[in-house]
Design an enzyme around this catalytic site. Structure first.
Site, short mmCIF file in Angstrom:
data_model
loop_
_atom_site.label_atom_id
_atom_site.label_comp_id
_atom_site.label_asym_id
_atom_site.label_seq_id
_atom_site.Cartn_x
_atom_site.Cartn_y
_atom_site.Cartn_z
N THR A 1 0.81 -1.21 0.00
CA THR A 1 0.00 0.00 0.00
C THR A 1 0.84 1.27 0.00
O THR A 1 0.34 2.34 -0.31
CB THR A 1 -0.88 -0.02 1.26
N ARG B 1 -6.83 14.48 1.99
CA ARG B 1 -5.46 14.85 1.65
C ARG B 1 -4.74 13.65 1.01
O ARG B 1 -4.82 12.53 1.51
CB ARG B 1 -4.77 15.24 2.94
N THR C 1 2.16 7.00 -5.21
CA THR C 1 1.67 5.73 -4.67
C THR C 1 0.14 5.73 -4.56
O THR C 1 -0.49 4.69 -4.68
CB THR C 1 2.31 5.44 -3.30
N GLU D 1 -9.44 0.90 -0.87
CA GLU D 1 -10.63 0.23 -1.38
C GLU D 1 -11.39 1.03 -2.44
O GLU D 1 -12.02 0.44 -3.32
CB GLU D 1 -11.63 -0.10 -0.26
#
Lengths: 171, 746, 341
Positions: free
Chosen positions: B473, B634, B640, B711
């Site tokens: 992640t 934010r 990423t 998600e």
């Protein structure tokens, strides 16, 4: 002639791994992938499915990209294997490794060594120029995190760098 | 310049990138130990019944075999089922491996062969002979749904459907425009690239170090301690790299139990890796059937929403997720009736899989909205704008922020939505029909209590640590950014340690809450270090800060300096050295607070736009373009963050077109248990994915303004694709995945 | 995966004698299918005879009649990227590249491609019945999950399909299989090489005990199809997936009329599916949808779908028409641009 009966002595082979000649003795049912990961502690090559369905175990055998999970190690006698550990380490990264970092072409990182070995071979093979061609010829490497667009970007970057180098050399 | 080149909000390469591109990153099955025992699991061939006999003689006699464990010789483990509970499991009796002769699902582990090599264990596993006494089983949801029930006990953290509002049935029957249909989603398996694996290192004296593929090292640690009656001090669980989780690593899986069991019994190190086939024997996304009925007035304003879902679960647990509640909070409607039921099957318990519940419920709701838009002859975006709501009508809370309007606007602009001809089958390029569809997406912006530690050392370096994981992640990277920015350092001066049960407490990594939670904890720890450093800097001889307050100073380039006169500064390392200390330490935790969640509802939103190109004669569907406009507060790292959304979109494409776990209901057995036959998208399936982050200021969802991204990328995607397929072909496909045979039959 | 002994064959005769003397022996070359199945315990050979050091099975060469001979050990990728093959038999090039992945094609051999086992969930899962894997145990796919299974030439014993793309093209091009065995060498026409399951579904092909594929040859005259051809593959994702239906189509055109035609299907039967009648129905006719549909109907006559694969009949009909249209227009299906012309 090499021969063994079930459960009997191991078979000696000579194999060059990342430039280093090695003599190993092994049972005939050990795959190249398990030889690398278990016996030689070269865990950069990943086991994603062990059946040739994902490409995480891709290594270069005599320069060709191949799923190491479906190769019996004993059959690699005399061959030269390049794994991710032989591609570039520490601060000496292969341009494609660097491009993967710049383009964020991975997330969990588990398919990444296989993607990079595969991508390096793709560049050497010279059969892919367009994005469509890269996509098709990188489809042997599944990325469950879904980094595909970034993987294509990274490979394209290196292809462009390469063609630039070739052009300069020709001029 | 007082400001650092801002780390937060700037695109940064992953700090774990070099380790991952060189193969140096080490995953659970890759830790070595002397005399390592290799475990290979034998699984049940039947779905329900009893093991009449299990003969392990041949297996135990095979070369290299150390021991074969079955229910007959399983070492003592906890008796009570509650001992097997974990932090995120649903109500019920958790599965207990090798517990008894009872078979509860096909693929259940029934023996563990431990041998001196992987090959030897695999070979011997095939020699175990099992006789079963079969009992009738049921794996077909279409039959089991008639016995669906409302889960009597709610799962922690999952809100049950709200009470009905108004009279949805009556309003529906009187509505001038209405649609009503059933929408089904096939069961799916996570299939992270790294199969589940655990390597237990036997440290001696009853101590073990467990390298587990998990999204929650402390969850695994607590489970192991509870099940095996160990002191937590003797169980250390680490998972610095996880080869994909997507929810499959939230709960302890059976390889953890088996590896620890064998290690403790044999007093040696043991590794158990699942094969890809065995990966189909545990957690998965539940098959779910939705019935949705929408009623609207002539202007397309919703007057009635009914959404009833039935999802599969196991015989032994009531796995629950939020499938229907979205239908009560995404749009305004006076009459709402939402129901969520379960149906029991002879399968392993389903579990959370990327955005559990949301893409299932929203595939139904957002397909129905598309159908309503057509019935009411209103543009799909316009329909959604007419039904926009500024508060969560399920519980009356105000949103912390909601820039969904901007998602529609900016997404539509990027996509070129205004060039869309609304009539189905109206857009074509050669033989291919082109379809443009859209859908909304929504996911919870959660925050969980999390602790983090910061240590600043004399060499000017900062080490941050937290027990949370980075499953791909980007957690290592964003925490480095937060630390570097707060203390005015370069990212290279920051080290982040994660996923070790000895580190400050964190919940499992999931639910998109990690950036907000661990990020806020790290921020708090770094702010504490700021205060400590400032205090020290004021004390040094001739300090320029003698009269300065917190507001007068800034942390820039490894220094504290005066905002009014940046030339006056103190090196952080100098401040520390003057104090005589070798390091400064701060451990802080961050919590969502008490008041905020009672007054506000926090969600991320998205608008997904899809282009499909379809060969209508041959049924070939290509998703050639996706624009996903996301409002998620934010954005810490646009690079990423974009990858997170792209990944979610790829999952949405897989859900829409490819993914389906196929069961032979006669055998009660999953049949396509391989990556050759369970299709996830390949590179060739993925064309252009454009991510737009809409500006969204949120000062309530979390202390650092972050809402989470793991998600939201998947949530609306499958619905947008199904809607695009309808636009291209005029065919409404209400069952996922939309394979070519379904398209041709429609 | 079981334990086995390993023998590296030094000569072809050595390999044949090993196979003949040990019924539990199997040959291995690329390994991509056999090792896969051994890990599923589907194949449990007592001995593996490694052919990869046999130079006589290597190489692609030209034959006196203007054709090509492809050694059994030639990797799929060498076939795919051989310029002579691409010029003479581009249908083969396309079919090979439509199958598997670059990594698999680098390992998989020509002989291995012919001899790969089926694509069937039940064959691959030893916990389920399968007559092909375990004769007499029943067919799990009949009445089971059979969306990917055969619609043509199946039996009540087995409804598995042959998974190859390459073989569909080789069938269409009337290749010949050279084999060597205890009784010497023989040549088998490609259409005689694979077989329908009948009541012996465990037998995929007509090889006799101890026989080894040495090479595949393509006749010079098969290169007359190098202008008008296509390989059209329909599958569940756009790459790295087996065919639900694939079509190898090749025409020789004389003006607007069809002078010769070849038509073979993959993914629908236990072997590449061809019928002379279907091809004859095209000969002498003007290229066009009506003609193509008639050929398709002949080729698909007698199709017997099961619970989940009825779609394949109509899909195959449409795919045949489209493939013949592509072939007639000399616009073969691109492998990287997935749009179907």
């Amino acid at each position: 002639m090499s021969q063994a009966r079930p459960g009997s002595a191991e078979i000696p082979i000579q194999i060059t791994i990342n430039g280093e000649r090695r003599c190993v003795e092994l049972q005939p049912w050990t795959t190249l992938l398990d030889l690398l990961r278990h016996d030689l502690a070269l865990t950069g090559t990943k086991k994603g499915c062990d059946h040739g369905q994902c490409g995480a175990c891709t290594v270069l055998i005599d320069g060709r990209r191949i799923n190491s999970c479906l190769q019996l190690a004993v059959m690699q006698d005399g061959k030269a294997i390049t794994t991710i550990e032989g591609i570039g380490q520490g601060s000496h990264l292969h341009p494609l490794q660097q491009a993967f970092i710049e383009r964020d072409a991975f997330q969990c990182g588990y398919c990444t060594p296989g993607q990079i070995c595969s991508g390096i071979a793709l560049i050497e093979e010279g059969n892919a120029v367009t994005r469509d061609e890269i996509r098709e010829l990188m489809s042997g490497n599944i990325c469950r995190c879904g980094a595909y667009p970034n993987i294509v970007d990274a490979i394209q970057d290196v292809l462009v760098q390469r063609s630039g180098v070739i052009r300069e050399a020709a001029e | 310049m007082l400001k650092n080149d801002p780390h937060i909000g700037s695109p940064r390469n992953r700090v774990d990138g070099p380790a991952k591109v060189t193969g140096a990153a080490t995953y659970a099955a890759e830790f070595a130990a002397t005399d390592l025992g290799h475990g290979y699991i034998v699984e049940s061939a039947i779905a329900r019944g009893l093991i009449r006999s299990i003969n392990v003689a041949a297996a135990e006699a095979a070369p290299g075999v150390i021991k074969v464990f079955t229910h007959e010789n399983r070492p003592q483990t906890a008796w009570f089922t509650y001992k097997y509970r974990d932090q995120v499991g649903p109500p019920g009796s958790p599965f207990r491996p090798l517990y008894s002769e009872e078979i509860q699902y096909s693929g259940q582990p029934i023996a563990l062969v431990v041998a001196t090599s992987f090959d030897a264990a695999r070979d011997a596993a095939a020699l175990v002979i099992v006789e079963y006494a079969e009992k009738p089983h049921l794996t077909d949801l279409s039959i089991a749904r008639k016995d669906a029930y409302k889960p009597p006990k709610k799962r922690l953290g999952i809100a049950p459907p709200p009470d009905p509002r108004g009279d949805a049935v009556k309003a529906f029957s009187e509505a001038p425009v209405s649609v009503s249909a059933e929408y089904a989603i096939a069961p799916e398996h996570h299939n992270p690239m790294e199969p589940h694996a655990t390597t237990v290192i036997w440290e001696g004296d009853g101590k073990i170090t467990v390298h587990d593929k998990t999204q929650g090292v402390q969850n695994s640690q607590a489970y192991v301690a509870s099940v095996f009656g160990l002191s937590s001090d003797n169980v250390r669980v680490v998972a610095p790299y996880v080869g994909g989780g997507f929810g499959s690593g939230l709960r302890p899986q059976h390889q953890l139990f088996l590896a620890v069991m064998a290690s403790l019994a044999l007093e040696r190190s043991v590794r158990v890796e699942l094969t890809r086939q065995q990966m189909f024997g545990h957690v998965h996304r539940p098959e779910t059937i939705n019935a949705v009925a929408l009623g609207a007035d002539a202007d397309g304003k919703l007057v009635s929403i009914q959404h009833h879902a039935v999802a599969a679960t196991s015989q032994f647990e009531d796995h629950q997720e939020n499938v229907v509640n979205w239908s009560g909070m995404l749009y305004h409607a006076p009459n709402v009736d939402l129901r969520y039921e379960l149906a029991k099957l002879d399968i392993y318990s389903p579990g959370d899989m990327r955005a559990p519940g949301a893409p299932l419920g929203l595939f139904a709701l957002e397909s129905a909205m598309d159908e309503l838009a057509i019935a009411a002859k209103i543009d799909p975006i316009e329909l959604r704008l007419r039904n926009y709501t500024d508060h969560d009508e399920n519980d009356g809370k105000v949103f912390t922020s909601k820039e969904l309007r901007a998602c529609y606007r900016e997404g539509a602009e990027r996509f070129g939505w205004n060039k869309r001809n609304a009539r189905p089958c109206s857009m074509r390029d050669g033989r291919e029909l082109i379809g443009w569809g859209m859908a909304s997406g929504v996911w919870e912006a959660g925050m969980m209590k999390t602790a983090a530690r910061g240590v600043f050392t004399a060499d000017g370096r900062l080490e941050l640590s937290c027990a949370t994981s980075d499953i791909g992640t980007g957690t290592y990277t964003i925490l480095s950014q937060i630390g570097a920015e707060t203390l005015g350092l370069e990212m290279e001066q920051v080290t982040v340690k994660l996923a070790d049960s000895t580190l400050p407490a964190s919940p499992v990594q999931g639910g998109s809450w990690t950036a907000a939670s661990a990020g806020s904890a790290v921020m708090a720890a770094c702010q504490d270090l700021q205060a400590q450093l400032f205090k020290l800097a004021r004390k040094i001889d001739g300090s320029p800060f003698a009269d300065a307050s917190d507001d007068d100073i800034a942390f820039v380039n490894g220094r504290i300096l005066l905002r009014t006169n940046p030339a006056k500064s103190v090196l952080l390392a100098e401040a520390l050295a003057a104090s005589g200390e070798e390091k400064l330490e701060a451990e802080k935790s961050a919590s969502p607070g008490l008041i905020g969640p009672m007054r506000y509802a926090a969600y991320t939103h998205s608008a997904v736009f899809a282009e499909v190109r379809i060969d209508a004669e041959l049924g070939q569907i290509r998703v050639t373009r996706i624009v996903n406009a996301v409002a998620a507060g934010r954005i810490l790292n646009p690079k990423t963050a974009r990858s997170q959304i792209i990944g979610g979109v790829v999952w949405g494409i897989g859900m829409a077109l490819h993914e389906e776990t196929l069961t032979d209901h006669r055998l009660g057995r999953i049949m396509n248990h391989s990556l050759a036959e369970y299709h996830v998208p390949a590179n060739a399936d993925i064309y252009d994915i454009d991510v737009v982050f809409v500006e969204e200021h949120d000062d309530k969802a979390s202390p650092i303004g972050v809402k989470g991204l793991g998600e939201i990328g998947i949530v609306g995607t499958a619905a947008a694709i199904a809607n695009a397929i309808h636009h291209a072909t005029g065919k409404r496909l209400r069952s996922l995945p939309i394979t070519l045979d379904k398209l041709l039959a429609a | 995966m079981n334990r086995f002994s390993y023998h590296r064959a030094e000569t072809l005769a050595d390999a044949i004698s090993h196979l003949r003397s040990n019924p539990a022996a199997a040959i291995i070359a690329g390994g991509t299918n056999l090792v896969d199945l051994m890990k599923y315990e589907v194949e449990r050979p007592g001995e593996l005879v490694d052919l990869t050091r046999l130079d006589e099975l290597r190489g692609i060469s030209e034959t006196p009649d203007g054709g090509m001979r492809i050694g059994a050990l030639v990797p799929n990728s060498d076939v795919a990227y051989d310029e002579r093959i691409a010029k003479l038999y581009p249908l083969l090039t396309h079919a090979v590249l439509a199958g598997a992945t670059p990594q698999l094609r680098n390992a998989a051999t020509t002989g291995g491609n012919l001899n790969q086992r089926t694509r069937c969930y039940y064959f691959n899962d030893v916990a389920t019945p399968c007559n092909k894997r375990e004769p007499g145990s029943g067919c799990g796919a009949i009445g089971g999950v059979n969306r990917i299974h055969a619609i043509l030439g199946a039996s009540d014993q087995c409804i598995a399909t042959h998974p190859s793309d390459m073989c569909v093209a080789l069938s269409a091009l009337d290749a010949t299989v050279e084999v060597a065995g205890p009784d010497g060498e023989r040549r088998i026409s490609f259409r005689e090489y694979h077989r329908l399951p009948g009541d012996e579904p465990q037998r995929d092909n007509t090889l006799r005990q101890g026989e080894i594929v040495v090479a595949v040859t393509l006749a010079g005259e098969a290169s007359y199809f190098a202008e008008n051809y296509t390989y059209l593959k329909l599958r569940d994702r756009l790459s790295y997936a087996f065919a639900l239906v694939s079509v190898a189509a090749a025409l020789q055109l004389d003006g607007g009329r069809i002078a010769a035609a070849r038509l073979a299907l993959g993914g629908v039967s236990h072997m590449p599916w061809r019928k002379p009648d279907a091809e004859n129905a095209l000969v002498g006719m003007a290229a066009g949808e009506e003609t193509f549909t008639r050929a398709a109907d002949i080729l698909l006559a007698g199709a017997q779908p099961h619970e989940h694969n009825a779609f394949k009949v109509d899909l195959a009909r449409r795919a045949i028409v489209r493939a013949l249209t592509q072939a007639a227009a000399a616009t073969p299906q691109s492998l990287s641009d997935k749009r179907i012309a």
